[in-house]
Design an enzyme around this catalytic site. Sequence first.
Site, mmCIF file in Angstrom:
data_model
loop_
_atom_site.group_PDB
_atom_site.id
_atom_site.type_symbol
_atom_site.label_atom_id
_atom_site.label_comp_id
_atom_site.label_asym_id
_atom_site.label_seq_id
_atom_site.Cartn_x
_atom_site.Cartn_y
_atom_site.Cartn_z
ATOM 1 C CB CYS A 58 30.563 40.044 40.804
ATOM 2 S SG CYS A 58 31.096 38.832 41.996
ATOM 3 N NE ARG B 8 30.717 36.009 50.804
ATOM 4 C CZ ARG B 8 31.902 35.799 50.262
ATOM 5 N NH1 ARG B 8 32.705 34.879 50.771
ATOM 6 N NH2 ARG B 8 32.302 36.487 49.218
ATOM 7 C CD GLN C 86 34.763 39.899 49.388
ATOM 8 O OE1 GLN C 86 33.892 40.374 48.671
ATOM 9 N NE2 GLN C 86 35.241 38.681 49.210
ATOM 10 C CG ASP D 199 35.610 41.997 45.362
ATOM 11 O OD1 ASP D 199 36.476 41.372 44.700
ATOM 12 O OD2 ASP D 199 34.410 41.673 45.388
ATOM 13 C CG HIS E 224 34.686 42.204 40.002
ATOM 14 N ND1 HIS E 224 34.273 42.820 41.155
ATOM 15 C CD2 HIS E 224 34.476 40.876 40.156
ATOM 16 C CE1 HIS E 224 33.802 41.891 41.980
ATOM 17 N NE2 HIS E 224 33.923 40.705 41.410
ATOM 18 C CE LYS F 139 38.836 29.046 45.562
ATOM 19 N NZ LYS F 139 38.285 29.490 46.828
ATOM 20 C CG HIS G 160 35.279 37.317 40.237
ATOM 21 N ND1 HIS G 160 34.014 37.701 40.575
ATOM 22 C CD2 HIS G 160 35.154 36.598 39.094
ATOM 23 C CE1 HIS G 160 33.157 37.245 39.690
ATOM 24 N NE2 HIS G 160 33.816 36.569 38.787
HETATM 25 ZN ZN LIG Z 1 33.386 38.899 42.186
#
Ligand SMILES: [Zn+2]
Length: 628
Positions: free
Chosen positions: A328, A357, A375, A377, A379, A458, A504
């Site tokens: 992010c 992680r 990911q 990912d 945003h 979410k 996200h």
């Molecule tokens: Zn994020």
Amino acid sequence: MVEQVSITLSDGVKRSVPKGTKLQELADEKAVAAQVNGSLVDLSQTIEKDAVVTFIPITSRKGLDVLRHSAAHVMAHAVKELFPSVKLTFGPSTDTGFYYDFDYDRPFTPQDLERIGERASEIIQQDFPFIRTEVSKEEALKTFRDRGESYKVEHLGDLPDRVSLYRQGSFVDLCEGPHLPSTGRIKAFKLLNVSGTYWRGDARNQVLQRIYGTAFPDAKGLKDYLLMLEEARKRDHRKLGRELDLFSIQDEAGPGLVIYHPKGAMLRTILEDFERKEHLKRGYQIVIGPQLLRLELWKQSGHFENYRDKMYFTKVEDAEYGIKPMNCLAHMLIYKSQIRSYRDLPFRYFELGTVHRHEKSGELHGLLRVRGFTQDDAHILCRPDQLNDEICAILAFVDDVMKIFGFEYEMELSTKPDKCIGSDEDWERATQALLHALKTKGLSYDVNEGEGAFYGPKIDVKLKDALGRKWQCATIQVDFAMPERFELSYVGSDGERHRPVMLHRVILGAMERFIGVLIEHYAGAFPVWLAPVQAILLTVTDRHISYAEKVYASLIQKGIRVEKDFRNEKLGFKIREAQVQKIPYMLVIGDREEKEGTVSPRRRSGETMRSLRPEEFIAQVESEYPNL
Ligand SMILES: [Zn+2]
Ligand SMILES: [Zn+2]
């Protein structure tokens, strides 16, 4: 005259019952617990005031949890009787069954497991009620100290002053419940296997023995599940990953860190190329952020406060950095790098972002639970009035992608957790936005109370694989808090500064995990468009090598992923090996093919096709690609 209280049942029917009535007396035979004014309780509980009551049937998700968790108590009871020196730790239910972790001086053997199973069956036969008592922490401490249950004593340290104990027969455990009314309600259960783990999942702690089992409402459910497990064993992605030479996870490199071998890296590259294309088609922009970001930034975002336990940190020239566990932050910095106008929104930043992680070593599992992963990912920064359209577009994106892979899926809405940032009002707005989009699209969903991310609620998408197992993939999170913390703004039509909303979202989730799921879903036999090796050339004799080399060159030129097996081995042997490798097409080349300028394709199913010229074969392969 006994005082009456009013209860409202889940179908809206109101009933008046004497105060002190046991829930059990109102429940039908399928109920195993009840939800009373929102909290899950035992059927032995009495009704003391007006209440909204929902009975939990054994066949529901919650009902299965109650059944399986109760079975974990029964198993622990049997273990305690057979191995009195065992110390109890925790025994939760899982998505598919239950386990209980024990401290014992040696691993349990298959013979032990059999005895434990037999003893557990007797305990079920004896139909002991599960009896709940609420006691002070002092009293609980005494109970467990007297029994030498040091892990329970340690756990009590984290609990409030009043705790609940559950007994069945001579067995007592520290537990919140609820449980079945009695052990006899367990109709179909089986102990499955044993594995080593650690206290609180931490490799620095005591080694524990985890016994897994499962329970179902009836024998048929259990039988189907055991058949599925058998099939799953054959498809285990760790086993197939080795056999198909896709990837390895080596202790030498570090647990939970994936090494992609050429074929695995090819599979991942195919998926990544697919993702880039699909995102660009939908108005996303590709961005790339750094692996390390200053610690101050992680403090500002709230990650340091809420997510520190899962992060890695490092120092460079006296400055502290956090290795990103999420993508992010850099995306917000890109947004912030310019003044943004309401006309420019939404921005959709997409990154195949690699994150790290700290997952506990005891919880790592092949590609499904790793420490380093990438990911898909994105945003999205948008105006509040664009939020619904953006969420709907993501839901449509998820649907398109799941269809391409042939997955069915389910949706879950997760709401505000205990540990979180942002105001109650923001949480409410964000939750409403997700609900609204789900309703706009007419999608059904389950609700997971308190399971949201720390910065927002979410929608989670769980796909169903070929064996009916569910896997978390896409998630969509609404976040009002992060734009606030980073003071993101845009200039509105009124000339004033406004806050954008941030979404996200991931579609496939972690590539590692998705690849693990794909391997098991397809049992390693990837469809042609995903197969790292699409075809293999098999020569009948050495005489055919020079023609086969020409065919190889023409196929690889056109982007067909082809291998060659020109060894001086029997054709049947080469075919068998290619079949084990699950290569979609074997192309046989002998005298006739050389003379005709063709290849003779054979599918991995064993089906032989008419001979084709190389360009016809290329057209055949391409015809099997999904319409992207
Ligand atoms: Zn994020
Ligand atoms: Zn329990």
